[in-house]
Enzyme design. Structure first.
Site, PDB file in Angstrom:
ATOM      1  N   THR A 516      53.020 -39.454  12.350  1.00 36.59           N
ATOM      2  CA  THR A 516      53.149 -37.564  11.316  1.00 36.59           C
ATOM      3  C   THR A 516      51.860 -36.477  12.808  1.00 36.59           C
ATOM      4  O   THR A 516      51.187 -37.292  12.487  1.00 36.59           O
ATOM      5  CB  THR A 516      52.895 -36.717  10.379  1.00 36.59           C
ATOM      6  OG1 THR A 516      52.129 -36.698   9.955  1.00 36.59           O
ATOM      7  CG2 THR A 516      53.980 -37.769   9.505  1.00 36.59           C
ATOM      8  N   GLY A 625      58.746 -32.168  28.427  1.00 37.10           N
ATOM      9  CA  GLY A 625      58.377 -32.131  27.174  1.00 37.10           C
ATOM     10  C   GLY A 625      57.295 -33.106  27.058  1.00 37.10           C
ATOM     11  O   GLY A 625      56.609 -33.794  26.543  1.00 37.10           O
ATOM     12  N   GLU A 628      53.551 -29.064  23.746  1.00 44.08           N
ATOM     13  CA  GLU A 628      54.437 -29.016  22.327  1.00 44.08           C
ATOM     14  C   GLU A 628      55.008 -27.715  22.525  1.00 44.08           C
ATOM     15  O   GLU A 628      55.273 -27.069  23.409  1.00 44.08           O
ATOM     16  CB  GLU A 628      52.936 -28.719  21.658  1.00 44.08           C
ATOM     17  CG  GLU A 628      51.736 -28.355  21.014  1.00 44.08           C
ATOM     18  CD  GLU A 628      52.049 -29.916  20.038  1.00 44.08           C
ATOM     19  OE1 GLU A 628      53.498 -30.285  19.300  1.00 44.08           O
ATOM     20  OE2 GLU A 628      51.712 -30.813  20.463  1.00 44.08           O
ATOM     21  N   LYS A 643      39.985 -33.860  18.762  1.00 47.51           N
ATOM     22  CA  LYS A 643      39.530 -35.516  19.283  1.00 47.51           C
ATOM     23  C   LYS A 643      38.234 -35.344  19.859  1.00 47.51           C
ATOM     24  O   LYS A 643      37.408 -36.365  19.750  1.00 47.51           O
ATOM     25  CB  LYS A 643      40.105 -35.338  20.378  1.00 47.51           C
ATOM     26  CG  LYS A 643      41.517 -35.111  19.995  1.00 47.51           C
ATOM     27  CD  LYS A 643      42.569 -35.839  21.684  1.00 47.51           C
ATOM     28  CE  LYS A 643      44.446 -35.382  21.283  1.00 47.51           C
ATOM     29  NZ  LYS A 643      44.570 -35.851  22.875  1.00 47.51           N
TER      30      LYS A 643
END
Length: 782
Positions: A516, A625, A628, A643
Site C-alpha cells: 500500500t 500514469g 501521482e 527514500k
C-alpha cells in the site's frame, strides 16, 4: 455468564494422586457455574464388564472375586483422599452399593447398563467430595437426570431445559459421563468414549463457550507420537479433518464427540491432565484453521462391500458395535471399514447385502488438503514399494488416501512416511495488503515463486487486504482463481477483526507484505509484530517515521526474532539495500551516496531538451500514469526525501525526515491551491525549469533532480534532495529516462564508485523486488 465444560477421562482419575492433580486443574481453570464431566476411574469400566460376564456365566466365585477387586480400588481412593466423617460416609455408601450388587446377582435382577454406571457415579462422588474438602463449592450430578432418550434418540429440547435448570452458578458441577436414561427411567449408555460425547452434549445444552477434553496426551498430533518422535502437535485442527480422522479410527477424538458442536461457536480443545501447563490443540470451525497433514494407522480391519447401503445405516451400525465405521464409494459400490472383531455383527445386521472382500488387513490413511492428496498418495505407494510392503487395497479420495496392507506399519516405516509426507518443511502464511497494480502482478507471480521455494518452505497466500475489505482463507487461496474468490468472498472489516484473523492463523511463520501507500496501515506495524508477523514493505512510511517510533519497532522485531525487509521502498527491484548491507558486512565504509531515486523525475529531467515546455512533459507523464494523480506530489521531492532517509537508516544513521534539506522541482507558491490553479499558473513552472536548465548548460552540465547523503570523517552527516547541475559525462547525466541510479562512494570504491542503475518504477519490477525480499526472508528463516 459464560460457562465452560471440562472432561476428565479414566487415565486422569486412575489413582489418588491423579484425583489431586485434577482437583488442582479445576481450582486453576474453573469458576462457579462450570461443569466437569468424568469417566470411571482407571480401568473400572473394564472390571465392571468382567463382573457382568461372571454374572451371565453364573460363576459366583468369579463374581465375588471381581467384586472384591472393584471394592479394593474404590477403598484405596477413599482411604487416600479422605479422613473423618467424610471418609466414613463415603465408605458406608460404597459398601451399601456393593451389597446391593451382590443381592441383585442372587435375585438375577442385575442390569448391564446400570452396573456399568457405577464407575462414573463413584468418580463424580469422590471428586466432588474431594473438591469440597479443599474448600471448593462442588456437587455431583447423575447425568441420568439430565440426558433422556427415546428409542435411542436424545430428546434435545427436554434435555436442554433440564440442564439449564440443574446447572446453576453456585457450584462447580461434577457430572457423570457415559450414561443417560430412557423415557422409562432405565439406565442406558452412550457407547464407546461416551463421556467425551456427554461433555459436548452438556456444552450444547447449557450454551457453554468452551469444552476442554483433558486426557493423557497433550493434543492432536500429525501421527502417533509414541511411534514417531518427530510427530507434530498441532495448535489448531479444523472440525472437518477432526471428524474424518475420527471416522478413520484416530483414538484422540471420535465423530460422535464432535456432532453436538455442529452449528455452534463452542470451542473444543484437547489438553493433557498430566501436563496442564502445556498448550493443547483447539478444534475449530471451517475457515479458522488451515488444513493439516496426518497419518493415522490401523489395527486389524475387514473391508466389506455392501449392496444398496441405505441412509442412516452406517450410524446404526456404529451404535451396534459401539465403534466408528468409515464408509466410502469406489467404483459405484459402497464399502465399510470395520474392526475385524465386529465384522460378524455388521454382516449379520446387513444380511445378505454385505460380504468381506479384504480380511484381517492393516495399513494407514493420509489425511491432507485436497490439493495435496494426489501427490502424497503416489509418494506413499512408492515408499511402501521401496520397503517391500504389499498393498491389498488403495483408495485416493478427495481429502485422504487409504492404504490397506498385509502387515502392520511399524515405527520405522511410519517415521519414513511421516518425514516424507508430513514433516516436509516449514510453513509460512503470506498476507498481502494492497491488491492494486503492483499487488495483482505480485500475486500472479506467486505460484511460480512458491513452487521454487517449496523444497524448504510451504508458502500459502492466506489473506488479501484493501482499505475496507479483506479475504482470509487459512488453508490458502487458490492462486489461479484468487480474483474470483475476492469478488465472491471478500468482506468488510475493521482493525480488531483483522487482528483476530491473524491471531487465528496457526502457521509456524506469518508475513505481512505491505504494497500500500498508506501511512495509516504502516502505523499498524507494531501490532503486526505483537501478533508475531514478519514484515515486507514497499510502503515507505514506516521506514521514514519518527526515529523514536522506528527504533522501537526495530527493538520489538528483534525481541521477537522477527524480520523486516523493505528493499522495494527504494529503487523498486534494484538491490540497493542488499548492496549497502553487503558492503558494510564485508568491512567497507560508506562515504557518500548520490543519485536519482524517482522514476518519474528521472523521466522528466532526462526527456527535457527545451523543444517543449516542461509542464507539457509533466502532463504527458501524468497521462501515461508515470506520476501521482497530482504530479505536484512528485515535483515536491518528498518521495525522494523519504527514500534518502531510508538509505541513511540502513547505514545506521540517526536522522529525521525534516533534517534532510529539501528543494522542490517547482516554485514554492505552486504547491499551494488546487490542481486547476496550478494549471492556470503553469508558465511559472516552465520559466522556473528553463532558468535552472540554462544555468546548467552554461556550466557544461545537465539538470537532474538528485538526492545526496555524505558522511564526513568526524561522523557529521549532510543530506539533501534537490536540483543538481551534473557534469556531462557523469553516470547521472547520461541516465536513461525513467531509470533510477545510485552512485555509491566507499573506502574501497573511492575513485571509481559502485553504480547501481535500472528501472526504478513499474509494476513488474516492483513485484519482482518484493519476491526478492520474500526469498530473502525464507533463506534467513531457513
Amino acid at each position: 455468564m459464560a460457562k465452560v465444560v471440562h472432561k476428565f477421562g479414566g487415565s486422569s482419575l486412575s489413582s489418588a494422586e491423579r484425583y489431586q492433580a485434577v482437583a488442582k486443574i479445576i481450582l486453576e481453570q474453573c469458576q462457579l457455574g462450570d461443569s466437569v464431566v468424568v469417566s470411571a476411574a482407571g480401568k473400572t469400566t473394564n472390571t465392571l464388564v468382567k463382573l457382568w460376564q461372571s454374572f451371565e456365566q453364573q460363576d459366583v466365585r468369579a463374581f465375588n472375586d471381581v467384586l472384591l477387586q472393584v471394592e479394593n480400588h474404590q477403598r484405596e481412593l477413599i482411604d487416600a483422599l479422605f479422613t473423618g466423617d467424610r471418609h466414613a460416609a463415603l465408605l458406608k455408601q460404597l459398601v451399601n452399593e456393593l451389597q446391593a450388587l451382590a443381592q441383585a446377582r442372587e435375585a438375577r435382577t442385575l442390569h448391564y447398563a446400570s452396573l456399568l454406571a457405577h464407575g462414573e457415579l463413584w468418580s463424580a462422588r469422590v471428586l466432588a467430595n474431594y473438591l469440597s474438602s479443599q474448600g471448593i463449592e462442588a456437587r455431583d450430578i447423575d447425568a441420568r437426570k439430565l440426558f433422556v432418550q427415546q428409542d435411542g434418540v436424545l430428546l434435545h429440547a427436554l434435555n436442554k431445559e433440564v440442564c439449564y435448570s440443574a446447572i446453576g452458578d453456585n457450584a462447580v458441577h461434577i457430572v457423570t459421563g457415559f450414561i443417560a436414561a430412557d423415557s422409562q427411567g432405565e439406565t442406558v449408555t452412550l457407547g464407546r468414549n461416551g463421556s467425551d460425547y456427554s461433555a459436548t452434549l452438556l456444552a450444547n445444552y447449557i450454551d457453554a463457550t468452551q469444552v476442554s477434553i483433558w486426557t493423557d496426551t497433550t493434543g492432536v498430533f500429525s501421527t502417533d507420537p509414541r511411534k514417531v518422535s518427530s510427530a507434530i502437535k498441532y495448535a489448531k485442527v479444523c472440525r472437518s479433518q477432526a471428524e474424518l480422522l475420527a471416522r478413520l479410527g484416530n483414538p484422540v477424538l471420535h465423530a460422535k464427540t464432535l456432532s453436538p458442536l455442529k452449528g455452534t461457536d463452542i470451542k473444543l480443545q484437547v489438553r493433557s491432565s498430566f501436563d496442564s501447563d502445556a498448550l493443547g490443540t483447539e478444534i475449530v470451525k471451517a475457515g479458522y484453521s488451515k488444513e493439516k497433514r496426518f497419518i493415522t494407522t490401523f489395527g486389524q480391519l475387514d473391508l466389506l462391500r455392501v449392496e444398496k447401503l441405505n441412509s442412516g445405516e452406517v450410524k446404526q451400525l456404529s451404535q451396534l458395535i459401539q465403534h466408528s465405521i468409515h464408509h466410502f464409494i469406489k467404483g459405484g459400490e459402497a464399502h465399510l471399514l470395520v474392526p475385524s472383531e465386529f465384522s460378524h455383527l455388521v454382516i449379520n445386521a446387513l444380511e445378505p447385502r454385505a460380504n468381506i472382500i479384504e480380511s484381517q488387513v492393516q495399513g494407514f490413511a493420509v489425511v491432507a488438503p485436497s490439493q495435496d492428496i494426489a501427490g502424497l498418495h503416489l509418494q506413499a505407494l512408492e515408499l511402501l514399494d521401496d520397503n517391500a510392503i504389499v498393498t491389498r487395497f488403495v483408495l485416493q479420495a478427495q481429502n485422504y488416501s487409504l492404504v490397506l496392507t498385509d502387515q502392520s506399519i511399524d515405527s520405522d516405516v511410519l517415521a519414513v512416511l511421516h518425514e516424507r509426507l508430513v514433516n516436509k518443511g516449514r510453513e509460512l502464511a503470506v498476507i498481502v495488503a494492497g491488491v492494486g497494480n503492483v499487488g495483482e502482478v505480485f500475486i500472479e507471480q506467486c505460484k511460480d515463486q512458491f513452487d521454487k521455494l517449496s523444497e524448504h518452505f510451504d508458502l500459502k497466500l492466506v489473506g488479501l487486504l484493501r482499505s475496507k475489505q479483506m479475504l482470509f482463507c487459512p488453508s490458502g487461496l487458490n492462486l489461479a482463481q484468487w480474483q474470483q474468490q475476492w469478488q465472491n468472498e471478500a468482506i468488510e472489516y475493521n482493525e480488531a477483526e483483522l487482528f483476530t484473523r491473524i491471531k487465528e492463523l496457526d502457521y509456524e511463520h506469518k508475513v505481512i507484505i505491505d504494497i500500500t501507500a498508506s501511512e495509516r496501515f504502516s502505523a499498524l506495524y507494531p501490532q503486526f509484530v505483537e501478533h508475531d508477523c514478519h514484515l515486507i514493505s514497499a510502503n515507505k512510511y514506516a521506514g521514514t517515521a519518527k526515529h523514536s517510533w522506528y527504533t522501537q519497532l526495530r527493538q520489538k522485531l528483534q525481541e521477537r526474532n522477527l524480520l523486516w525487509r523493505y528493499n522495494t521502498s527504494v529503487g523498486a527491484g534494484l538491490p540497493v539495500n542488499f548492496a549497502l548491507a553487503d558492503l558494510q558486512n564485508s568491512g567497507d565504509e560508506i562515504v557518500r551516496i548520490e543519485g536519482v531515486f524517482s522514476g518519474t523525475l528521472s523521466w522528466l529531467c532526462s526527456r527535457y531538451d527545451g523543444s517543449e515546455a516542461f509542464s507539457e512533459l509533466v502532463l504527458g507523464a501524468q497521462a501515461l500514469g508515470f506520476t501521482e494523480p497530482d504530479p505536484r506530489e512528485d515535483l515536491s521531492g518528498r518521495d525522494m526525501q523519504r527514500k534518502l532517509l531510508i538509505l541513511a537508516r540502513e547505514l545506521g544513521i540517526e536522522l529525521e525526515l525534516d533534517e534532510i534539506e529539501l528543494e522542490p522541482l517547482m516554485p514554492d507558491n505552486l504547491a499551494q491551491g488546487s490542481w486547476l490553479q496550478f494549471l492556470e499558473n503553469r508558465q511559472q513552472l516552465d520559466d522556473f525549469y528553463a532558468e535552472h536548465d540554462a544555468k546548467a548548460r552554461e556550466n557544461d552540465a545537465v539538470l537532474r533532480y538528485t538526492g545526496a547523503l555524505e558522511i564526513a570523517n568526524n561522523g557529521h552527516v549532510c543530506a539533501k534532495v534537490g536540483i543538481a547541475h551534473v557534469p556531462n559525462g557523469a553516470a547521472i547525466a547520461n541516465l536513461t529516462p525513467g531509470d533510477n541510479i545510485f552512485v555509491i562512494h566507499t573506502k574501497w570504491y573511492e575513485q571509481n564508485p559502485l553504480v547501481i542503475q535500472g528501472p526504478g518504477a513499474g509494476k513488474e519490477v516492483t513485484a519482482a523486488g518484493i519476491h526478492s525480499d520474500l526469498f530473502w526472508l525464507t533463506q534467513n528463516l531457513k
